[in-house]
Design a protein around this motif. Structure first.
Motif, PDB file in Angstrom:
ATOM      1  N   TRP A 345       0.865  -1.140  -0.154  1.00 16.20           N
ATOM      2  CA  TRP A 345      -0.037   0.144  -0.030  1.00 16.20           C
ATOM      3  C   TRP A 345       0.856   1.277   0.004  1.00 16.20           C
ATOM      4  N   ARG A 352       1.887   6.285  -7.123  1.00 12.88           N
ATOM      5  CA  ARG A 352       0.802   7.233  -7.517  1.00 12.88           C
ATOM      6  C   ARG A 352       0.541   8.591  -6.423  1.00 12.88           C
ATOM      7  N   THR A 354      -0.651  11.116  -6.136  1.00  6.02           N
ATOM      8  CA  THR A 354      -1.879  12.023  -6.045  1.00  6.02           C
ATOM      9  C   THR A 354      -3.083  11.288  -5.513  1.00  6.02           C
ATOM     10  N   THR A 355      -2.868  10.074  -5.371  1.00  8.32           N
ATOM     11  CA  THR A 355      -4.296   9.399  -4.731  1.00  8.32           C
ATOM     12  C   THR A 355      -4.535   9.543  -3.383  1.00  8.32           C
ATOM     13  N   LEU A 356      -6.135   9.581  -3.096  1.00  3.18           N
ATOM     14  CA  LEU A 356      -6.443  10.046  -1.672  1.00  3.18           C
ATOM     15  C   LEU A 356      -6.987   8.802  -1.229  1.00  3.18           C
ATOM     16  N   GLN A 358      -9.453   6.661   0.348  1.00  8.17           N
ATOM     17  CA  GLN A 358     -10.957   6.637   0.286  1.00  8.17           C
ATOM     18  C   GLN A 358     -11.530   5.995   1.367  1.00  8.17           C
ATOM     19  N   THR A 359     -11.087   5.042   1.931  1.00  6.59           N
ATOM     20  CA  THR A 359     -11.758   4.340   3.168  1.00  6.59           C
ATOM     21  C   THR A 359     -10.821   4.888   4.558  1.00  6.59           C
ATOM     22  N   ASN A 362      -7.553   3.291   5.016  1.00  4.30           N
ATOM     23  CA  ASN A 362      -6.489   3.723   4.505  1.00  4.30           C
ATOM     24  C   ASN A 362      -6.076   5.362   5.038  1.00  4.30           C
ATOM     25  N   HIS A 429      -4.988  18.930   5.828  1.00  2.00           N
ATOM     26  CA  HIS A 429      -6.087  18.550   5.343  1.00  2.00           C
ATOM     27  C   HIS A 429      -6.773  17.262   5.846  1.00  2.00           C
ATOM     28  N   PRO A 431      -9.301  15.273   7.593  1.00  2.00           N
ATOM     29  CA  PRO A 431     -10.749  15.542   7.495  1.00  2.00           C
ATOM     30  C   PRO A 431     -11.271  16.077   8.793  1.00  2.00           C
TER      31      PRO A 431
ATOM     32  N   ARG B 388      -9.548   2.454 -14.774  1.00  2.00           N
ATOM     33  CA  ARG B 388      -9.252   1.707 -13.717  1.00  2.00           C
ATOM     34  C   ARG B 388      -9.085   2.297 -12.319  1.00  2.00           C
ATOM     35  N   ILE B 390      -7.556   2.761  -8.830  1.00  2.00           N
ATOM     36  CA  ILE B 390      -6.163   2.777  -8.083  1.00  2.00           C
ATOM     37  C   ILE B 390      -6.340   2.811  -6.678  1.00  2.00           C
ATOM     38  N   GLU B 392      -8.001   1.522  -2.486  1.00  2.00           N
ATOM     39  CA  GLU B 392      -9.065   0.722  -1.908  1.00  2.00           C
ATOM     40  C   GLU B 392     -10.436   1.419  -1.735  1.00  2.00           C
ATOM     41  N   PHE B 395      -9.488  -1.226  -5.422  1.00  2.00           N
ATOM     42  CA  PHE B 395      -8.129  -1.242  -6.096  1.00  2.00           C
ATOM     43  C   PHE B 395      -8.339  -2.587  -7.093  1.00  2.00           C
ATOM     44  N   LEU B 411     -16.408  11.709   1.137  1.00  2.00           N
ATOM     45  CA  LEU B 411     -15.849  10.170   1.166  1.00  2.00           C
ATOM     46  C   LEU B 411     -16.263   9.671   2.640  1.00  2.00           C
ATOM     47  N   ALA B 415     -13.449  13.351   3.982  1.00  2.00           N
ATOM     48  CA  ALA B 415     -12.882  14.463   3.094  1.00  2.00           C
ATOM     49  C   ALA B 415     -13.859  14.880   2.143  1.00  2.00           C
ATOM     50  N   ARG B 431     -18.697   5.487  -6.295  1.00  2.00           N
ATOM     51  CA  ARG B 431     -18.372   6.997  -6.373  1.00  2.00           C
ATOM     52  C   ARG B 431     -16.719   7.028  -6.038  1.00  2.00           C
ATOM     53  N   ILE B 432     -15.735   7.398  -6.702  1.00  2.00           N
ATOM     54  CA  ILE B 432     -14.580   7.356  -6.415  1.00  2.00           C
ATOM     55  C   ILE B 432     -13.823   8.707  -6.501  1.00  2.00           C
ATOM     56  N   PRO B 433     -12.847   8.977  -5.734  1.00  2.00           N
ATOM     57  CA  PRO B 433     -12.389  10.492  -6.104  1.00  2.00           C
ATOM     58  C   PRO B 433     -11.640  10.497  -7.317  1.00  2.00           C
ATOM     59  N   ALA B 435      -8.807  11.708  -8.259  1.00  2.00           N
ATOM     60  CA  ALA B 435      -7.676  11.224  -8.286  1.00  2.00           C
ATOM     61  C   ALA B 435      -7.165  10.079  -8.260  1.00  2.00           C
ATOM     62  N   ASN B 436      -8.070   9.135  -7.877  1.00  2.00           N
ATOM     63  CA  ASN B 436      -8.018   7.478  -7.689  1.00  2.00           C
ATOM     64  C   ASN B 436      -8.327   6.830  -8.977  1.00  2.00           C
ATOM     65  N   GLU B 438      -7.524   5.906 -13.302  1.00  2.00           N
ATOM     66  CA  GLU B 438      -6.568   6.135 -14.349  1.00  2.00           C
ATOM     67  C   GLU B 438      -7.269   5.732 -15.492  1.00  2.00           C
TER      68      GLU B 438
END
Lengths: 609, 440
Positions: A345, A352, A354-356, A358-359, A362, A429, A431, B388, B390, B392, B395, B411, B415, B431-433, B435-436, B438
């Motif tokens: 992870w 990557r 820039t990924t945020l 989501q759960t 994480n 940032h 939450p 796709r 990327i 969780e 994933f 989310l 956030a 529903r996905i950010p 940024a996540n 590709e």
């Protein structure tokens, strides 16, 4: 503030990835942040001109405000006409790898360490520290200096009026290595000399022909005195006029600004210093970025900055895992996680960036890593933040060399820390603000009474450079728009058994009801006190605990409210987590629940699992 | 489009870190191994000699005492300075090395001579344990210098018997250089010359398009180029062989794969990486791998996200990154269509600003078909696009953009961020950010 003060101020920070533009305006009697725009930095190909990104960020401000700050040709509109245009423009920059320096001094623990601090304080990345006693032969030093390609060299050594021979030798070693600047060979490499003033002419004579020598006041005019300011200022000027001037587009940017462009970390350090003076408090500031974590402290007027170059939350996140170790990360996670899952992870986050998350799982993993990155950076900072060393000179009977022994006094005393300010995505940032507070508490472990805050949108660099000419405006915006007050932490130092009384806090809110709160060892308690409210707190620690006045001695303090409120942290110092996994997870969940740091239903779910 | 890959004009800047010698001509045809430019780094060890003090004269008299001047080439034991004091007070100073005088200081009385090494001089090994009369296994603790240290001719390499100074035995370095080995089995110490030649090779087969004076050249070739997400290992080349569309198992690699570039449509395991090293495989292109597997099987650190300089004989390119994902279909189809051709691989990855990603370049030197424009990997999201996820909890799942809500949404982490609604393979919306995801 008089009429000559600007009404509309534009500030940009050309960062390594994005260029951030802010509009600060006078609204009524106050200066406030009104708009903020962010666009990618354009120092690299295909643009290779910073001004493209600067203009885009300003155009973004135009979109947001519906006003005009640039002419159609892209020139800054000045002076202001009605709502359009700006009165004043400032900028900072860390693009193109920032400022890279090499420092040299006589004794590694004395002048070379002062020089190191001066360079770090100016916002530089220090490539190497050369000293007469660094254990390397002169020939090895020469080889090393030749390999480095610094932007500026800072050299120090000797007290004013002392011997000059060794200084000439160091200068000679540097010249013999003929170091080359990083950008192009069209200019002479700047050498800032901040040593014994009697040797200034000698250094100029030795190095003047091949290097651009700038003599400034001695960093160590006396053994017991350190004076880093003048060298820092000269480094800032040189950074702009020599180093940045080589980068594409900066020539134009330099023409736009009303005050010299500063390196971003140098500007952040400056605002920390300004605020420490205004609040009359000791401040620690931390900026946790994607690649690096910077820690700034101003304790009793001693300013220190350190950079943990490879501790960050995206590009160098794998290094946080490697340096801290899996077990140290896992201890902050309130659910089961195995090493393989965590490391994959983490590595995915690096690939990557820039990924945020989501759960919630994480998010908690990310915050566990942030705690360790902060803790390691702060450890590094404490080891370097030392008061001027006392020297003892011991002459060996066999050698003619003098052996210096030095003892430094640690500057950071967590009991005297007045304010802890966090900055960077992971903290700013988060939450829920309680998450930022918990991360700061876990990694810095403040003792006694400490105010906690985060930087709302990373505007410390802009305010830092603005503070060099308009400290009042910078301070006002810092206070009103930049700082997000989380509240105040009351943490007794000491250890006890779980459930044993640790501290009693009596809060006298202005115009409110007086309330006593007893907190047992191992507990974390949140008392509501809103932003802008203050209260007098009578703190009565139990026998083995210290809140700043000594074990068991009561303390009365004025505490500030915030989005989290007053936090009584009786988890003990140093903070230790139960070795048993089940107990540790239960504790973490209890603390998170007490601070209301995560959605309660999610915490209940974790408890059940 | 033909058999899954596109041919574009690939241009590679082949450049030295410092000015040196360019070895090619414009228009010249080059192969991956063709040297484009070279430079000698670290031109020898500097000797800093306190000549003034050794002659017993004041520093400012040193220039007058020197027989040779800055820039002169001097030989070992050549007299380079003389001090005269009365009739009998003649003192001479002999150079301790061959080299060029770089500096004569009238302030410190020092002379700097840069020792020069010839390119052909071999490393020298000598029996240090014998010279100091110790057992080979005791040699490491009698060493005065460690591996990697610079040493000059005549300096003490090792000594034994410090307490009884009279019986102390020492071994002196016969040449200047860097200690490269201390062998506790044989008792030998190896000293190598610190001569370092940097050669930049063409890396791809193609033609020299332009010269970069003093630095190198731009080599161009029509080629198919595939970009990965993460890689380790240096530039290399070999024949492309598609080993499997799925997980690459250790037994799928044979000794015949020596020097080859293997392709797997699925992940690669620790055991497979070990097997590939054993068989001398030059490169592996796979979808993903475990972080711990890479670190442990290849013995490297990837902490700061900057790779490409690892000293490993294998270059690994992961098209999707870490964990367990399959390779995106178009990349795999392209690699399959290129099977049997020469592939040039480079694991260099740098995720910071101005990102560098690992690549596979398959040159088509004689290509006369149409050239495609290289498209950037980043595209804006649009309705109906295949993407796709990327992160969780989805994933690795694939889907189609079903909706692009204008307003940021909250989310599960609380956030508020811009999101995209993706219709997953079974039709469920997620529903996905933004940024996540590709674009796939």
């Amino acid at each position: 503030m008089d009429d000559r003060q600007p009404r509309t101020i534009l500030a940009t920070d050309v960062g390594s990835t994005t260029t951030k533009a802010l509009l600060i305006e006078k609204q009524g009697e106050e200066y406030r942040l009104s708009f903020r725009g962010e666009m990618p930095t354009t120092v690299e190909a295909p643009w290779e001109n910073v001004m493209v990104g600067v203009r885009k960020a300003i155009r973004r401000l135009e979109e947001l405000s519906g006003r005009r700050f640039l002419t159609p040709e892209g020139v800054l509109l000045r002076p202001r006409r009605g709502d359009d245009g700006v009165d004043y423009y400032v900028s900072t920059s860390s693009a193109g790898g920032g400022l890279q320096m090499m420092v040299a001094g006589l004794v590694s623990t004395v002048s070379a360490s002062s020089a190191n601090r001066a360079a770090l304080g100016a916002g530089a990345v220090v490539l190497d520290v050369i000293a007469v006693d660094d254990g390397r032969a002169t020939s090895e030093q020469i080889t090393r200096i030749t390999e480095l390609r610094p932007d500026i060299i800072l050299m120090s050594g000797g007290v004013d009026g002392g011997s000059v021979t060794h200084l000439a030798a160091i200068a000679e070693t540097i010249v013999q290595a003929s170091p080359q600047p990083r950008f192009g060979a069209t200019y002479k490499l700047p050498l800032v000399y901040a040593g014994n003033r009697d040797a200034a002419d000698l250094v100029e004579a030795v190095a003047g022909e091949v290097m651009d020598v700038h003599a400034v006041e001695n960093l160590r005019p006396r053994h017991d005195l350190e004076n880093l300011g003048p060298a820092r200022e000269t480094i800032h000027d040189l950074f702009m006029n020599h180093v940045m001037a080589q980068a594409p587009g900066y020539g134009e940017l330099m023409g736009w600004v009303d005050v010299t462009i500063m390196p971003t970390p140098g500007a952040v350090g400056r605002i920390i210093m300004v605020m420490a003076e205004r609040y009359r408090a000791n401040i620690i500031g931390v900026d946790i970025g994607g690649a690096t974590t910077d820690v700034f402290s101003d304790f009793g007027g001693t300013f220190t900055r350190t950079v943990s170059a490879n501790l960050g939350m995206s590009y160098s996140i794998c290094n946080v895992l490697e340096e801290a170790g899996f077990e140290n990360i896992r201890r902050w996670v309130p659910f089961e996680v195995d090493q393989r899952t965590l490391s994959d992870w983490v590595a995915s986050k690096m690939v990557r960036p820039t990924t945020l998350p989501q759960t919630l799982d994480n998010l908690m993993l990310e915050q566990a890593l942030a705690r360790e990155a902060l803790r390691l950076s702060f450890e590094h900072h404490r080891s370097l933040a030392r008061k001027v060393e006392k020297e003892e000179i011991v002459a060996g009977w066999r050698s003619q060399q003098k052996i210096f022994r030095s003892v430094g006094e640690e500057v950071i005393d967590l009991k005297r820390l007045g304010m802890l300010v966090g900055s960077g995505g992971a903290l700013s940032h988060a939450p829920r603000r309680a998450q930022a507070a918990l991360m700061l508490l876990d990694s810095f472990q403040p003792e006694g009474v400490t105010q906690l805050a985060v930087d709302s949108i990373f505007m410390m660099p802009h305010l830092g450079v603005l503070s060099s000419t308009h400290p009042d405006i910078a301070a006002q915006v810092f206070d009103l728009d930049c700082l997000v007050r989380l509240g105040t932490c009351i943490a007794p130092a000491g250890r006890g058994r779980d459930g044993q009384p640790a501290v009693t806090v009596r809060l006298h809110p202005a115009g409110g009801k007086v309330e006593d709160t007893r907190v047992a060892f191992g507990e974390l308690v949140r008392l509501p006190l809103a932003v802008g409210q203050t209260a007098r707190a009578e703190i009565l620690p139990a026998g083995g605990f210290d809140v700043g006045a000594g074990r068991g001695r009561p303390v009365t303090a004025e505490v500030e409210g915030g989005l989290v409120g007053v936090i009584v942290d009786a988890r003990g110092r140093p903070l230790e987590l139960p070795a048993d996994d089940r107990k540790r997870r239960a504790k973490l969940l209890a603390w998170m629940e007490q601070l209301d740091a995560y959605p309660p239903e999610a915490l209940r779910g974790l408890k059940g699992g | 489009m033909n058999s899954g890959y596109q041919v574009t004009m690939v241009r590679k800047v082949r450049k030295l870190p410092l000015p040196g010698e360019v070895l090619v001509q414009p228009g010249q045809r080059v192969e991956p191994e063709t040297p484009v430019a070279r430079i000698d780094l670290r031109p020898g060890i500097p000797w800093v000699l306190p000549v003034g003090r050794l002659l017993g004269i004041e520093s400012d008299l040193l220039p007058a005492a020197m027989l040779r001047q800055v820039g002169d080439r001097v030989r070992l034991r050549e007299v380079i300075a003389v001090a005269q004091k009365g009739i009998y007070g003649r003192k001479e100073y002999e150079s301790p090395t061959d080299g060029v005088i770089e500096d004569i200081s009238h302030r410190s009385g020092r002379v700097v001579i840069r020792e020069e090494f010839g390119r052909e001089e071999p490393p020298i090994s000598f029996d240090v344990a014998f010279e100091i009369g110790c057992k080979p296994r005791d040699l490491p603790r009698n060493m005065m210098k460690k591996v990697g240290d610079e040493i000059k001719r005549g300096q003490v390499v090792a000594k034994k018997g410090e307490t009884q100074a009279f019986f102390t035995k020492t071994a002196l370095a016969p040449i200047s250089g860097v200690i490269t080995e201390v062998n506790a089995q044989t008792g030998y110490v190896t000293i190598s010359r610190p001569f370092k030649e940097v050669i930049v090779r063409a890396y791809v087969s193609g033609a020299v398009a332009t010269l970069l004076p003093g630095r190198g050249a731009v080599v161009e070739t029509p080629a198919a180029r595939i970009i990965g997400a993460f890689g380790v290992g240096r530039e290399g080349h070999g024949r492309l062989r598609v080993a499997t569309a799925d997980v690459l198992e250790p037994n799928a690699i044979t000794p015949e794969d020596e020097g080859a570039i293997l392709v797997a449509g699925g992940p690669v395991s620790r055991e497979t990486l070990r097997r590939a090293l054993e068989c001398g495989v030059r490169g592996i292109i796979a979808s993903t791998a475990g972080y711990l597997d890479i670190v442990e099987a290849l013995g490297i650190k990837v902490g700061v996200g900057i790779t490409g300089q690892e000293d490993i004989p294998l270059t690994l390119i992961l098209t999707e990154g870490f964990g367990r994902l399959s390779m995106r279909e178009n990349s795999f189809a392209a690699l399959r269509g290129l099977e049997g051709r020469l592939a040039c691989v480079n694991g260099a990855t740098q995720i910071r600003a101005g990102a560098i990603r690992p690549e596979v370049v398959v040159p088509f030197p004689g290509w006369d078909g149409p050239l495609a424009e290289e498209t950037g990997p980043e595209e804006d999201l649009a309705l109906g696009q295949r993407v796709r996820i990327i992160s969780e909890p989805y994933f690795g799942q694939m889907g189609v953009v079903a909706e692009l809500p204008r307003q940021p949404e909250v989310l599960p982490t609380e956030a508020r961020v811009p999101v995209v609604v993706v219709a997953l393979a079974d039709g469920t919306p997620a529903r996905i950010p933004r940024a996540n995801v590709e674009v796939f």
